[in-house]
Design a protein around this motif. Sequence first.
Motif, PDB file in Angstrom:
ATOM      1  N   LEU A 165       0.272 -36.935  45.865  1.00 31.09           N
ATOM      2  CA  LEU A 165      -0.118 -38.184  45.219  1.00 31.09           C
ATOM      3  C   LEU A 165      -1.361 -38.750  45.893  1.00 31.09           C
ATOM      4  O   LEU A 165      -1.520 -38.648  47.111  1.00 31.09           O
ATOM      5  CB  LEU A 165       1.020 -39.205  45.300  1.00 31.09           C
TER       6      LEU A 165
ATOM      7  N   LEU B 105      -2.810 -41.786  40.818  1.00 37.62           N
ATOM      8  CA  LEU B 105      -1.922 -42.783  40.231  1.00 37.62           C
ATOM      9  C   LEU B 105      -2.709 -43.891  39.542  1.00 37.62           C
ATOM     10  O   LEU B 105      -3.772 -44.306  40.017  1.00 37.62           O
ATOM     11  CB  LEU B 105      -1.030 -43.389  41.314  1.00 37.62           C
TER      12      LEU B 105
ATOM     13  N   GLU C 174       2.459 -46.274  37.292  1.00 36.02           N
ATOM     14  CA  GLU C 174       2.582 -45.095  38.142  1.00 36.02           C
ATOM     15  C   GLU C 174       3.508 -44.035  37.545  1.00 36.02           C
ATOM     16  O   GLU C 174       3.177 -42.846  37.549  1.00 36.02           O
ATOM     17  CB  GLU C 174       3.093 -45.504  39.533  1.00 36.02           C
TER      18      GLU C 174
END
Length: 435
Positions: free
Chosen positions: A12, A38, A43
């Motif tokens: 991420l 993100l 998200e």
Amino acid sequence: MQSNPDVLQISLQQQPAPEQFGPKALLSPSAAGYQIHLKTGDEQRSVQKAARLLDNLGLAAVQLNGNWPLELQWAFYQGFVNAKRQTGVQFSGDSSTLKTLEQRVQCYRFAKSLVNQTPEQLSPQLLCEQAAAFITEIAGSAKVSYRLITGEQLAAEGWHGVYQVGRGSVRPPAMLELDFNPSGAANAPVAAALVGKGITFDSGGYSIKATEGMLSMKCDMGGAATVTAALALAILQGLTKRVKLILCCAENLISGHAYKLGDIITYKNGTTVEIVNTDAEGRLVLADGLQLASDSGAGLIIDAATLTGAAVTAVGGEYNALFALDKPLAQRALVYAEQQQELTWQLPLEKWHQQQCPSPYADTANSRPVKGGGAGGASNAAGFLSRFVANDGKGWLHFDLAAAFNGSSNAYWAAGATGQGIRTIAATLLNELQA
């Protein structure tokens, strides 16, 4: 968990993608695989969408690497798997996180695989048998007993809804009554009952569907799969109360022995129902299940069904619709759904919805004799069901599973079953029964 260098690593990233990939890019390559960028405030959906992109690359397996919150891992799993492959995601985190995710995967894989089976593979009786076997595996045989009622025995015992809908098929209708009784005491009260619609294929009967509407009707047993998986998940998460699982299963087909327009069904509680649409069959089988659930004395009754196209029209394919006469219970269920991050919307239901499908020949018709059941069709269907629940609907929830299946893939979901609703129903069981 140690990373596997032979599997692509997915990490991420809070920062936007490098300029050459464009300001809105969700993915960019990294030294070990890919990184997901993100979108602040969105998200989960951005992760699920990125997972779909990775699945579309043909990747068979990936490993989530680095600091992944539990719910973002679950969103990735839901986006990455497809009807042909329900595996391929290696999760990260501590033992508690991994246990939670593995429990979900076990239950969702069962439900999705069941829904995605072809109607030729899955007969009504086999659906009941597979559900019973799964719960027995999860709970242990000492805690589970069940009874299967099939074919002419349904009529002999007065379960005329399931029998009439399914009698047109050469494969007989079936109803499963499963008892999860963790204490083993014969006099233990039944705390809850789950009822699932299990139409393994829905041609519409003599009110026959067009090809485009019939193609995906293997999914019409999604309610049965959902409540079975929800019970399994609740058991894995520590359910200690006695719960009944009731699946109402049939193939809705045309033959010389099929039920017909104008027929009248008399139910166990004395309610007479005129058939004005053989494609409004789900409510007919659920009526039997709801009576059996009420007979158990359960204080909480939850049914789930891919019941109406009207619900899909009202809330779309991302939400499930919730109906209840017990408004405080409905509000709590909506909280549980939000906590489980499953989109759920309450639609209207009042006692007077029972009168919205009048018949000159019976207490009620099973629909209105117009396309889709007419205005308010999902609420009218729920009103029909409410006739068969004890205590004026206190303790009863009805989920119309508009989000349970996708006929084709989109940016967030592969084609096929989604499992949406499993976590909400499991959480409702745990919160309501063990508070």
